[in-house]
Design a protein around this motif. Structure first.
Motif, PDB file in Angstrom:
ATOM      1  N   GLY A  29       0.820  -1.215   0.000  1.00  0.00           N
ATOM      2  CA  GLY A  29       0.000   0.000   0.000  1.00  0.00           C
ATOM      3  C   GLY A  29       0.847   1.255   0.000  1.00  0.00           C
ATOM      4  N   ILE A  30       0.234   2.355  -0.394  1.00  0.00           N
ATOM      5  CA  ILE A  30       0.894   3.656  -0.423  1.00  0.00           C
ATOM      6  C   ILE A  30       0.796   4.302   0.949  1.00  0.00           C
ATOM      7  CG2 ILE A  30       0.817   5.982  -1.406  1.00  0.00           C
ATOM      8  CD1 ILE A  30      -0.116   4.772  -4.004  1.00  0.00           C
ATOM      9  N   THR A  31       1.884   4.923   1.390  1.00  0.00           N
ATOM     10  CA  THR A  31       1.924   5.564   2.692  1.00  0.00           C
ATOM     11  C   THR A  31       1.471   7.010   2.578  1.00  0.00           C
ATOM     12  OG1 THR A  31       3.740   4.160   3.438  1.00  0.00           O
ATOM     13  CG2 THR A  31       3.428   6.245   4.605  1.00  0.00           C
ATOM     14  N   LEU A  32       0.644   7.449   3.506  1.00  0.00           N
ATOM     15  CA  LEU A  32       0.178   8.832   3.545  1.00  0.00           C
ATOM     16  C   LEU A  32       0.758   9.530   4.770  1.00  0.00           C
ATOM     17  CD1 LEU A  32      -3.591   8.341   2.621  1.00  0.00           C
ATOM     18  CD2 LEU A  32      -1.732   9.047   1.111  1.00  0.00           C
ATOM     19  N   PRO A  33       1.203  10.782   4.627  1.00  0.00           N
ATOM     20  CA  PRO A  33       1.758  11.509   5.779  1.00  0.00           C
ATOM     21  C   PRO A  33       0.683  11.838   6.807  1.00  0.00           C
ATOM     22  CG  PRO A  33       1.543  12.966   3.895  1.00  0.00           C
ATOM     23  CD  PRO A  33       1.222  11.588   3.395  1.00  0.00           C
ATOM     24  N   VAL A  34       1.075  11.849   8.053  1.00  0.00           N
ATOM     25  CA  VAL A  34       0.180  12.181   9.169  1.00  0.00           C
ATOM     26  C   VAL A  34       0.772  13.354   9.930  1.00  0.00           C
ATOM     27  CG1 VAL A  34      -0.875  11.368  11.308  1.00  0.00           C
ATOM     28  CG2 VAL A  34      -0.601   9.794   9.371  1.00  0.00           C
ATOM     29  N   TRP A  35       0.016  14.451  10.015  1.00  0.00           N
ATOM     30  CA  TRP A  35       0.470  15.640  10.741  1.00  0.00           C
ATOM     31  C   TRP A  35       0.354  15.413  12.241  1.00  0.00           C
ATOM     32  CZ3 TRP A  35       2.450  20.554   9.741  1.00  0.00           C
ATOM     33  CH2 TRP A  35       2.375  21.471  10.798  1.00  0.00           C
ATOM     34  N   ILE A  36       1.433  15.726  12.956  1.00  0.00           N
ATOM     35  CA  ILE A  36       1.440  15.612  14.414  1.00  0.00           C
ATOM     36  C   ILE A  36       1.805  16.983  14.971  1.00  0.00           C
ATOM     37  CG2 ILE A  36       2.415  14.425  16.417  1.00  0.00           C
ATOM     38  CD1 ILE A  36       3.285  12.182  14.467  1.00  0.00           C
ATOM     39  N   ALA A  37       0.883  17.589  15.706  1.00  0.00           N
ATOM     40  CA  ALA A  37       1.113  18.934  16.235  1.00  0.00           C
ATOM     41  C   ALA A  37       2.222  18.904  17.284  1.00  0.00           C
ATOM     42  CB  ALA A  37      -0.168  19.492  16.844  1.00  0.00           C
ATOM     43  N   PRO A  38       3.191  19.832  17.204  1.00  0.00           N
ATOM     44  CA  PRO A  38       4.289  19.837  18.172  1.00  0.00           C
ATOM     45  C   PRO A  38       3.873  20.421  19.516  1.00  0.00           C
ATOM     46  CG  PRO A  38       4.523  21.674  16.669  1.00  0.00           C
ATOM     47  CD  PRO A  38       3.343  20.876  16.178  1.00  0.00           C
ATOM     48  N   GLU A  39       4.608  20.009  20.528  1.00  0.00           N
ATOM     49  CA  GLU A  39       4.457  20.581  21.867  1.00  0.00           C
ATOM     50  C   GLU A  39       5.852  20.938  22.369  1.00  0.00           C
ATOM     51  OE1 GLU A  39       3.573  18.801  26.245  1.00  0.00           O
ATOM     52  OE2 GLU A  39       2.077  18.333  24.708  1.00  0.00           O
ATOM     53  N   PHE A  40       6.013  22.143  22.868  1.00  0.00           N
ATOM     54  CA  PHE A  40       7.332  22.609  23.283  1.00  0.00           C
ATOM     55  C   PHE A  40       7.418  22.627  24.804  1.00  0.00           C
ATOM     56  CE2 PHE A  40       6.527  24.419  19.098  1.00  0.00           C
ATOM     57  CZ  PHE A  40       7.658  24.014  18.415  1.00  0.00           C
ATOM     58  N   SER A  41       8.293  21.785  25.316  1.00  0.00           N
ATOM     59  CA  SER A  41       8.547  21.690  26.749  1.00  0.00           C
ATOM     60  C   SER A  41      10.004  22.039  26.989  1.00  0.00           C
ATOM     61  CB  SER A  41       8.250  20.277  27.252  1.00  0.00           C
ATOM     62  OG  SER A  41       8.885  20.017  28.477  1.00  0.00           O
ATOM     63  N   ALA A  42      10.260  22.956  27.920  1.00  0.00           N
ATOM     64  CA  ALA A  42      11.636  23.364  28.202  1.00  0.00           C
ATOM     65  C   ALA A  42      12.480  22.166  28.610  1.00  0.00           C
ATOM     66  CB  ALA A  42      11.645  24.422  29.306  1.00  0.00           C
ATOM     67  N   ALA A  43      11.913  21.295  29.435  1.00  0.00           N
ATOM     68  CA  ALA A  43      12.671  20.121  29.881  1.00  0.00           C
ATOM     69  C   ALA A  43      13.010  19.215  28.704  1.00  0.00           C
ATOM     70  CB  ALA A  43      11.865  19.358  30.924  1.00  0.00           C
ATOM     71  N   ALA A  44      12.053  19.011  27.791  1.00  0.00           N
ATOM     72  CA  ALA A  44      12.293  18.145  26.638  1.00  0.00           C
ATOM     73  C   ALA A  44      13.292  18.778  25.672  1.00  0.00           C
ATOM     74  CB  ALA A  44      10.977  17.845  25.924  1.00  0.00           C
ATOM     75  N   LEU A  45      13.177  20.090  25.447  1.00  0.00           N
ATOM     76  CA  LEU A  45      14.086  20.758  24.517  1.00  0.00           C
ATOM     77  C   LEU A  45      15.530  20.706  25.010  1.00  0.00           C
ATOM     78  CD1 LEU A  45      12.029  23.921  23.460  1.00  0.00           C
ATOM     79  CD2 LEU A  45      12.242  21.737  22.268  1.00  0.00           C
ATOM     80  N   ILE A  46      15.706  20.879  26.328  1.00  0.00           N
ATOM     81  CA  ILE A  46      17.058  20.848  26.894  1.00  0.00           C
ATOM     82  C   ILE A  46      17.564  19.409  27.023  1.00  0.00           C
ATOM     83  CG2 ILE A  46      18.441  21.367  28.936  1.00  0.00           C
ATOM     84  CD1 ILE A  46      16.564  23.771  29.419  1.00  0.00           C
ATOM     85  N   GLY A  47      16.702  18.543  27.504  1.00  0.00           N
ATOM     86  CA  GLY A  47      17.128  17.173  27.781  1.00  0.00           C
ATOM     87  C   GLY A  47      17.179  16.269  26.569  1.00  0.00           C
ATOM     88  N   VAL A  48      16.422  16.600  25.515  1.00  0.00           N
ATOM     89  CA  VAL A  48      16.366  15.745  24.328  1.00  0.00           C
ATOM     90  C   VAL A  48      16.748  16.516  23.059  1.00  0.00           C
ATOM     91  CG1 VAL A  48      14.919  14.239  22.904  1.00  0.00           C
ATOM     92  CG2 VAL A  48      14.584  14.315  25.382  1.00  0.00           C
ATOM     93  N   GLY A  49      16.205  17.729  22.900  1.00  0.00           N
ATOM     94  CA  GLY A  49      16.448  18.496  21.681  1.00  0.00           C
ATOM     95  C   GLY A  49      17.906  18.838  21.474  1.00  0.00           C
TER      96      GLY A  49
END
Length: 412
Positions: A218-238
């Motif tokens: 089958g053909i794959t279709l893109p799925v939009w996922i809305a971002p969420e910005f967390s200071a802890a995630a941006l520093i610890g993962v981003g």
């Protein structure tokens, strides 16, 4: 300050007369095979990590397929455009250590899917700034060619080792492929990799090791996922995502290009990979960057004896990546249908000549030999410190040795 001369390969820049007819003349079967092998090795060796990361993020099957779509499009289009625009083999890949960072954070419960998308966007912005500012290229310009060669050899040697480690698992497959490689270097050097690949596929088919029944269609279709910005995630993962992408992917990627003898506008290329990541991040593009290990397949003589015609190899790889994007779930299943021993053998044998050339360049000059040897072994070790892979620490170790042993008469 003096630096060892780099073997520049001045591929002709596109001129007015370099139209489609000229490009078609540059095409070769060896480039097509090199592009396919680079995709085969790159995709099949780490696609399972993507699936694991999406599972840790509790992604739906549609979201997982969208990740494959995003990275396929994100790698395919830049590989084609960069290579055609520069007439040099510029291969784009995904950040394998980056997705490991994402998967580990998700497994620990420190990251949700929307937060992951926010980290992708944040890392992309950092890459855009670092790339277009030229800062990363200035650092790379200070890297002597022997150390870059040692870095490349260390990154690639693990794949060569894996090819021979695979022998006990399926000797009836791997040993004939090794024999074909040895004979091919003597009698059919230009067709060596295609012959090895075809022989391996034939043996696997006879052994009945292809599992096509597991492949979804089958053909794959893109799925939009809305971002969420967390200071802890941006520093610890981003931020770690940005660091490992630059240190473990873009750094050895630039080294592979330069050891191959090419000079490319790496600052602009890295900047545009950041733009690609930013545009496709909401659909699951976690990190698009220069290819590191798989770049060796497209910059060496296996792609074509004429360096000016090797740009077709990443163009072909880009077309395969676009197919992966459009038929994400299907292609992922097809690649998983290849036995792992086949992938390891093809990848490792195809890299032997490149590894040999890199080691010769790394150890050829007395004043760099010790630093290059240390760079090679630290990189080969595969160690990870502070979340950063061995490619970065190999360069750090080699640079420290150079600084400690540097004498005025032999300034780097």
């Amino acid at each position: 300050m003096s630096k060892p001369a780099r073997p520049a390969i001045d591929s002709a820049r596109p001129q007015a007369h370099d139209g489609p007819a000229r490009m078609l003349k540059d095409f070769s079967i060896s480039a097509l095979v090199a592009g396919f092998v680079s995709v085969l090795v790159g995709f099949s060796s780490s696609v399972a990590i993507i699936f694991q990361a999406t599972q840790n993020l509790h992604a739906t099957p549609e979201q997982t397929a969208s990740w494959i779509w995003a990275i396929g499009i994100g790698m395919g289009i830049p590989s084609i455009l960069f290579s055609i625009a520069t007439r040099k083999p510029i291969l784009i890949a995904w950040s394998t250590p980056g997705v490991v960072v994402i998967g580990a954070a998700a497994a620990a419960g420190h990251l949700t899917m929307p937060q992951a998308i926010g980290c992708f966007l944040f890392s992309a912005v950092l890459i855009i700034v670092t790339g277009f500012s030229g800062g990363f290229e200035k650092v790379m310009n200070c890297l002597p060619l022997p150390l870059a060669s040692a870095l490349l050899a260390g990154v690639l040697s693990r794949f060569a080792l894996d090819a021979f480690v695979a022998v006990p698992r399926n000797p009836a497959l791997v040993l004939p492929m090794v024999g074909a490689y040895v004979l091919g270097r003597r009698f059919w050097p230009r067709a060596n990799v295609p012959v090895i690949l075809l022989l391996g596929i034939a043996i696997v088919a006879i052994q009945g090791l292809f599992h096509m029944e597991r492949v979804p269609w089958g053909i794959t279709l893109p799925v939009w996922i809305a971002p969420e910005f967390s200071a802890a995630a941006l520093i610890g993962v981003g931020i770690p995502l940005f660091i490992v992408t630059m240190a473990s992917q873009n750094l050895p990627g630039i080294a592979a290009i330069r050891v191959g003898g090419y000079e490319a506008p790496v600052s602009k290329i890295i900047g545009w990979t950041g733009v690609s990541t930013f545009l496709l991040a909401p659909f699951g593009a976690f990190g698009i960057n220069l290819a590191a290990i798989t770049a060796a397949f497209v910059v060496g003589p296996e792609a074509h004896p004429d360096p000016a015609r090797r740009y077709w190899a990443p163009v072909c790889a880009g077309l395969f990546y676009l197919l992966i994007g459009v038929f994400g779930a299907t292609v992922a299943g097809l690649f998983s249908a290849f036995p792992r021993e086949l992938v390891l053998a093809v990848g490792g044998l195809a890299l032997l000549a490149t590894i040999g050339n890199a080691l010769a360049a790394a150890l050829g000059e007395d004043r760099y030999r010790e630093a290059s040897a240390l760079t090679f072994f630290v990189t080969l070790s595969g160690i990870t410190l502070l979340g950063i892979g061995s490619a970065f620490w190999g360069i750090v170790a080699g640079a420290i040795v150079l600084l400690l042993h540097r004498r005025p008469a032999h300034a780097v």
